[in-house]
Scaffold this motif. Structure first.
Motif, PDB file in Angstrom:
ATOM      1  N   ASN A  14       0.851  -1.185   0.000  1.00  0.00           N
ATOM      2  CA  ASN A  14       0.000   0.000   0.000  1.00  0.00           C
ATOM      3  C   ASN A  14       0.889   1.237   0.000  1.00  0.00           C
ATOM      4  OD1 ASN A  14      -2.229   1.703   0.255  1.00  0.00           O
ATOM      5  ND2 ASN A  14      -2.131   1.638   2.498  1.00  0.00           N
ATOM      6  N   HIS A  15       0.688   2.120  -0.968  1.00  0.00           N
ATOM      7  CA  HIS A  15       1.506   3.315  -1.086  1.00  0.00           C
ATOM      8  C   HIS A  15       0.688   4.562  -0.794  1.00  0.00           C
ATOM      9  CE1 HIS A  15       4.889   1.247  -3.008  1.00  0.00           C
ATOM     10  NE2 HIS A  15       4.004   0.575  -3.699  1.00  0.00           N
ATOM     11  N   LYS A  16       1.338   5.564  -0.231  1.00  0.00           N
ATOM     12  CA  LYS A  16       0.744   6.892  -0.164  1.00  0.00           C
ATOM     13  C   LYS A  16       0.783   7.518  -1.553  1.00  0.00           C
ATOM     14  CE  LYS A  16       1.579   8.276   4.636  1.00  0.00           C
ATOM     15  NZ  LYS A  16       2.260   9.263   5.506  1.00  0.00           N
ATOM     16  N   ASP A  17       0.139   8.669  -1.674  1.00  0.00           N
ATOM     17  CA  ASP A  17       0.229   9.385  -2.937  1.00  0.00           C
ATOM     18  C   ASP A  17       1.676   9.706  -3.250  1.00  0.00           C
ATOM     19  OD1 ASP A  17      -2.747  11.308  -2.201  1.00  0.00           O
ATOM     20  OD2 ASP A  17      -2.506   9.367  -3.193  1.00  0.00           O
ATOM     21  N   LEU A  55      -6.916  -7.325   5.479  1.00  0.00           N
ATOM     22  CA  LEU A  55      -6.402  -7.139   4.121  1.00  0.00           C
ATOM     23  C   LEU A  55      -6.244  -8.486   3.428  1.00  0.00           C
ATOM     24  CD1 LEU A  55      -5.231  -5.494   1.812  1.00  0.00           C
ATOM     25  CD2 LEU A  55      -3.042  -5.425   3.051  1.00  0.00           C
ATOM     26  N   LEU A  56      -5.757  -9.479   4.138  1.00  0.00           N
ATOM     27  CA  LEU A  56      -5.641 -10.814   3.574  1.00  0.00           C
ATOM     28  C   LEU A  56      -7.009 -11.331   3.144  1.00  0.00           C
ATOM     29  CD1 LEU A  56      -4.185 -13.452   2.915  1.00  0.00           C
ATOM     30  CD2 LEU A  56      -4.368 -14.079   5.342  1.00  0.00           C
ATOM     31  N   ALA A  57      -8.027 -11.099   3.966  1.00  0.00           N
ATOM     32  CA  ALA A  57      -9.381 -11.530   3.618  1.00  0.00           C
ATOM     33  C   ALA A  57      -9.844 -10.874   2.320  1.00  0.00           C
ATOM     34  CB  ALA A  57     -10.345 -11.196   4.755  1.00  0.00           C
ATOM     35  N   LYS A  58      -9.589  -9.580   2.179  1.00  0.00           N
ATOM     36  CA  LYS A  58     -10.007  -8.863   0.968  1.00  0.00           C
ATOM     37  C   LYS A  58      -9.267  -9.372  -0.264  1.00  0.00           C
ATOM     38  CE  LYS A  58     -11.277  -4.626   3.426  1.00  0.00           C
ATOM     39  NZ  LYS A  58     -10.946  -3.200   3.676  1.00  0.00           N
ATOM     40  N   GLY A  62     -11.047 -11.109  -3.569  1.00  0.00           N
ATOM     41  CA  GLY A  62     -10.918 -10.282  -4.762  1.00  0.00           C
ATOM     42  C   GLY A  62     -11.284  -8.832  -4.582  1.00  0.00           C
ATOM     43  N   LEU A  63     -11.456  -8.365  -3.340  1.00  0.00           N
ATOM     44  CA  LEU A  63     -11.757  -6.951  -3.101  1.00  0.00           C
ATOM     45  C   LEU A  63     -10.509  -6.083  -3.208  1.00  0.00           C
ATOM     46  CD1 LEU A  63     -14.278  -7.212  -0.121  1.00  0.00           C
ATOM     47  CD2 LEU A  63     -14.780  -6.807  -2.542  1.00  0.00           C
ATOM     48  N   GLU A  64      -9.350  -6.684  -3.089  1.00  0.00           N
ATOM     49  CA  GLU A  64      -8.069  -6.013  -3.328  1.00  0.00           C
ATOM     50  C   GLU A  64      -7.253  -6.892  -4.269  1.00  0.00           C
ATOM     51  OE1 GLU A  64      -7.125  -3.113  -2.477  1.00  0.00           O
ATOM     52  OE2 GLU A  64      -8.229  -2.515  -0.671  1.00  0.00           O
TER      53      GLU A  64
END
Length: 263
Positions: A14-17, A55-58, A62-64
């Motif tokens: 996950n990156h910031k802008d 996050l692993l669940a998503k 397929g949500l992430e």
């Protein structure tokens, strides 16, 4: 036996802008994650808030999208070409059933939507499937005409479970599904899930802070910290002979809670 789910070197960053045109600042990294799940088996995921469990669940449902690595279902890699199959086979039960149910439509409409979008069933066939699924989770046919606010917390969680089951999945991914329930209702839902797993041969990935339930229902446990799996194994081994200091602290805290409740 082929694994129902096989996760191989799954990574997510996950990156910031962008700070400028040439660089980004990394804020969280998950992985590499390697797990296996067989039909009828329960894998529990434990760890502190922010460890990457949700996050692993998503990623699994397929949500992430992962940055790298692969998820296999029955030995077949999941990708864009079979995304629909993932949606049918791997279903999620969200943490807050109250927030996940639309308050403006009946429960029957909530259950009908995935059938309309994902099957060729006609109206009468969908109605029969809705009644069958409501019965599976211990609700009455007339509950399909209720709205969210007309149900208790336990009934709402049963509806959330019915929505996950309506497409006949092979895997359920549950993110803290019992957190908002009082102990007596929690026990009922736990027993319901275990019975459904035996009847349907479901694979179950269970994310929880409640180590009592984890110990009761799971076959295997993975322990996550800062986006990494730091320990994994059979449930009895993790609870009786934890290797990592962090796991030992979790288990000892759980045992201390049991001792206080018994005094």
């Amino acid at each position: 036996m082929t694994d129902l789910i096989h996760v191989e070197n799954l990574k997510f960053v996950n990156h910031k802008d962008k700070l400028n045109f040439f660089s980004t600042k990394k804020t969280f990294e998950l992985g590499p994650i390697n797990i296996d799940l067989k039909a009828g088996e329960t894998l529990a995921v434990i760890g502190a808030n922010g460890s990457g469990k949700s996050l692993l669940a998503k990623l699994l449902v397929g949500l992430e999208k992962p940055e790298s690595g692969q998820i296999f279902l029955h030995g077949e890699a999941l990708n864009k070409s079979n995304q629909r199959q993932r949606g049918l086979s791997i279903r999620m039960i969200f943490q807050n059933s109250n927030e996940s149910l639309n308050p403006g439509i009946t429960l029957g409409s909530i259950l009908d939507e995935p059938l309309r979008l994902n099957t060729d069933l006609n109206m009468m066939q969908r109605a029969a499937k809705i009644e069958q699924t409501l019965a599976q989770v211990g609700l009455m046919p007339e509950h399909q005409f209720f709205y969210r606010h007309m149900l208790s917390d336990g009934q709402r969680q049963r509806v959330a479970l019915a929505r996950a089951l309506i497409l006949n999945p092979q895997v359920l991914v549950a993110d803290e599904p019992f957190a908002a329930l009082d102990p007596s209702v929690r026990s009922q839902i736990v027993n319901l899930l275990m019975n459904l797993q035996r009847e349907l041969g479901l694979g179950f990935i269970f994310i929880s802070h409640n180590l009592g339930i984890v110990r009761h229902i799971s076959d295997k446990v993975i322990v996550m910290r800062h986006g990494k799996i730091i320990e994994s194994g059979r449930t009895d081994v993790i609870f009786n002979w934890p290797k990592e200091e962090y796991t030992q602290k979790l288990v000892h805290a759980h045992q201390a809670l049991i001792n206080r409740q018994n005094t």
